[in-house]
Design a protein around this motif. Structure first.
Motif, PDB file in Angstrom:
ATOM      1  N   ASP A   3      41.827  -5.614   7.058  1.00 51.97           N
ATOM      2  CA  ASP A   3      41.861  -6.542   5.917  1.00 51.97           C
ATOM      3  C   ASP A   3      42.779  -6.011   4.821  1.00 51.97           C
ATOM      4  O   ASP A   3      43.488  -6.766   4.178  1.00 51.97           O
ATOM      5  CB  ASP A   3      40.451  -6.766   5.349  1.00 51.97           C
ATOM      6  N   ARG A  44      44.942 -19.923   5.638  1.00 52.65           N
ATOM      7  CA  ARG A  44      44.364 -19.678   4.304  1.00 52.65           C
ATOM      8  C   ARG A  44      44.519 -20.908   3.412  1.00 52.65           C
ATOM      9  O   ARG A  44      43.603 -21.274   2.681  1.00 52.65           O
ATOM     10  CB  ARG A  44      44.985 -18.442   3.627  1.00 52.65           C
ATOM     11  N   ARG A  71      37.693  -2.905  10.319  1.00 50.63           N
ATOM     12  CA  ARG A  71      37.928  -4.235   9.735  1.00 50.63           C
ATOM     13  C   ARG A  71      38.410  -4.087   8.290  1.00 50.63           C
ATOM     14  O   ARG A  71      39.328  -4.777   7.862  1.00 50.63           O
ATOM     15  CB  ARG A  71      36.665  -5.099   9.812  1.00 50.63           C
ATOM     16  N   LYS A  82      26.994  -8.939  -0.972  1.00 50.35           N
ATOM     17  CA  LYS A  82      27.426 -10.277  -1.390  1.00 50.35           C
ATOM     18  C   LYS A  82      26.509 -11.396  -0.911  1.00 50.35           C
ATOM     19  O   LYS A  82      26.117 -12.262  -1.682  1.00 50.35           O
ATOM     20  CB  LYS A  82      28.812 -10.611  -0.771  1.00 50.35           C
ATOM     21  N   ARG A 120      34.826 -16.664  10.029  1.00 50.48           N
ATOM     22  CA  ARG A 120      34.184 -16.217  11.277  1.00 50.48           C
ATOM     23  C   ARG A 120      34.045 -17.389  12.262  1.00 50.48           C
ATOM     24  O   ARG A 120      34.238 -17.226  13.465  1.00 50.48           O
ATOM     25  CB  ARG A 120      32.778 -15.668  10.986  1.00 50.48           C
ATOM     26  N   ASP A 143      38.493 -13.956  -2.165  1.00 50.46           N
ATOM     27  CA  ASP A 143      39.571 -14.489  -3.006  1.00 50.46           C
ATOM     28  C   ASP A 143      39.086 -15.672  -3.837  1.00 50.46           C
ATOM     29  O   ASP A 143      39.876 -16.491  -4.261  1.00 50.46           O
ATOM     30  CB  ASP A 143      40.751 -14.925  -2.117  1.00 50.46           C
ATOM     31  N   THR A 163      32.188 -18.208   2.382  1.00 51.33           N
ATOM     32  CA  THR A 163      33.523 -18.471   2.945  1.00 51.33           C
ATOM     33  C   THR A 163      33.863 -17.515   4.090  1.00 51.33           C
ATOM     34  O   THR A 163      34.668 -17.862   4.955  1.00 51.33           O
ATOM     35  CB  THR A 163      34.628 -18.400   1.865  1.00 51.33           C
TER      36      THR A 163
HETATM   37  O1  C5P Z   1      32.664 -11.730   4.097  1.00 51.76           O
HETATM   38  P1  C5P Z   1      32.730 -11.517   5.599  1.00 51.76           P
HETATM   39  O2  C5P Z   1      32.651 -10.071   5.979  1.00 51.76           O
HETATM   40  O3  C5P Z   1      31.784 -12.357   6.369  1.00 51.76           O
HETATM   41  O4  C5P Z   1      34.198 -12.036   5.997  1.00 51.76           O
HETATM   42  C1  C5P Z   1      34.673 -11.993   7.320  1.00 51.76           C
HETATM   43  C2  C5P Z   1      36.198 -11.873   7.299  1.00 51.76           C
HETATM   44  O5  C5P Z   1      36.771 -13.102   6.838  1.00 51.76           O
HETATM   45  C3  C5P Z   1      36.765 -10.792   6.397  1.00 51.76           C
HETATM   46  O6  C5P Z   1      36.836  -9.555   7.077  1.00 51.76           O
HETATM   47  C4  C5P Z   1      38.156 -11.345   6.039  1.00 51.76           C
HETATM   48  O7  C5P Z   1      39.095 -11.042   7.063  1.00 51.76           O
HETATM   49  C5  C5P Z   1      37.948 -12.852   6.074  1.00 51.76           C
HETATM   50  N1  C5P Z   1      37.764 -13.480   4.746  1.00 51.76           N
HETATM   51  C6  C5P Z   1      38.873 -13.776   3.983  1.00 51.76           C
HETATM   52  N2  C5P Z   1      38.736 -14.448   2.800  1.00 51.76           N
HETATM   53  C7  C5P Z   1      37.510 -14.827   2.358  1.00 51.76           C
HETATM   54  C8  C5P Z   1      36.356 -14.519   3.120  1.00 51.76           C
HETATM   55  C9  C5P Z   1      36.517 -13.821   4.304  1.00 51.76           C
HETATM   56  O8  C5P Z   1      39.989 -13.451   4.383  1.00 51.76           O
HETATM   57  N3  C5P Z   1      37.383 -15.522   1.225  1.00 51.76           N
END
Ligand code: C5P
Length: 223
Positions: A182, A114, A178, A22, A45, A135, A40
């Motif tokens: 998730d 969120r 993770r 991504k 993070r 999302d 995002t």
């Molecule tokens: O994409 P990345 O691995 O950096 O995302 C880190 C964490 O942020 C994901 O494991 C998820 O828990 C959360 N996330 C999310 N919604 C998003 C982007 C990331 O819940 N749009």
């Protein structure tokens, strides 16, 4: 592809799991289209990192929301592509640390967090952006004219992450943990009208070319 940014605010949604490619695609596509790149995942993070630094409990949704509302996110228009600034500076590499990755799913699961994130993200994408997350095509910009869902086989995702982090089997384990957290707390549902690209056997250039083709097709050519 010059001209895409002049068509008015265009949001390109790039969703997918960790290690699907991504970030590589989204930042290159943003540069190609002349649009800001909004990651995002980095925002979640950053909040997890701030909560750890300030001792805010990752089970306390209201406290996390308050913490988030004190943080500022904006687009650094001098960057190539223009990308996120947190509290006026470029986000540090520390957001990839394992402590952050171990707590980010828990921080991201709170509805109040969120909701506040979605509000911030809509503001950041208002003038058009390539927005990367999980999302974007379903919740943040359900009307985005271009939605791409990236995926790759689990072994390939784990290998890429290990290469990126110069790590070992621990990296693969951490990512699998993770993923499953998730899945439980932030279930990931691709938008029904997203175009899926399986990147398992594709290099970064091939993924970019495919994405540019999809953007052209969705925006009706002439771009
Ligand atoms: O994409 P990345 O691995 O950096 O995302 C880190 C964490 O942020 C994901 O494991 C998820 O828990 C959360 N996330 C999310 N919604 C998003 C982007 C990331 O819940 N749009």
């Amino acid at each position: 592809m010059p001209g895409a940014a002049e068509k008015g605010p265009i949001v390109v949604a790039i969703d997918g799991p960790a290690g699907s490619g991504k970030s590589t695609l989204a930042s290159r596509l943003a540069a190609e289209l002349g649009l800001p790149y909004v990651n995002t995942g980095l925002m979640y993070r950053a909040l997890a990192h701030r909560a750890l630094a300030q001792g805010v409990d990752h089970d306390d949704g209201p406290a996390l929301e308050r913490l988030l509302r004190k943080m500022t996110f904006e687009i650094d228009r001098s960057g190539r592509p223009p990308a996120l600034l947190l509290d006026g500076t470029r986000p540090p590499d520390g957001y990839a640390a394992s402590e952050v990755e171990n707590s980010v799913s828990a921080v991201a699961r709170h509805p109040e967090v969120r909701r506040a994130m979605v509000e911030l993200q809509r503001g950041l994408g208002r003038e058009g952006a390539v927005m990367e997350g999980r999302d974007i095509g379903t919740v943040v910009f359900p009307e985005a004219p271009v939605k791409i869902y990236l995926d790759a086989a689990p072994h390939e995702r784990a290998e890429r992450r290990a290469r990126e982090r110069k790590g070992s089997a621990r990296v693969a384990e951490g990512m699998a943990e993770r993923d499953s957290r998730d899945e439980r707390v932030n279930p990931f549902v691709p938008a029904p009208n997203a175009v899926r690209i399986d990147t398992t056997t594709l290099g970064a250039d091939a993924v970019l070319n495919e994405a540019v083709r999809i953007v052209r097709e969705r925006l009706g050519g002439g771009t």
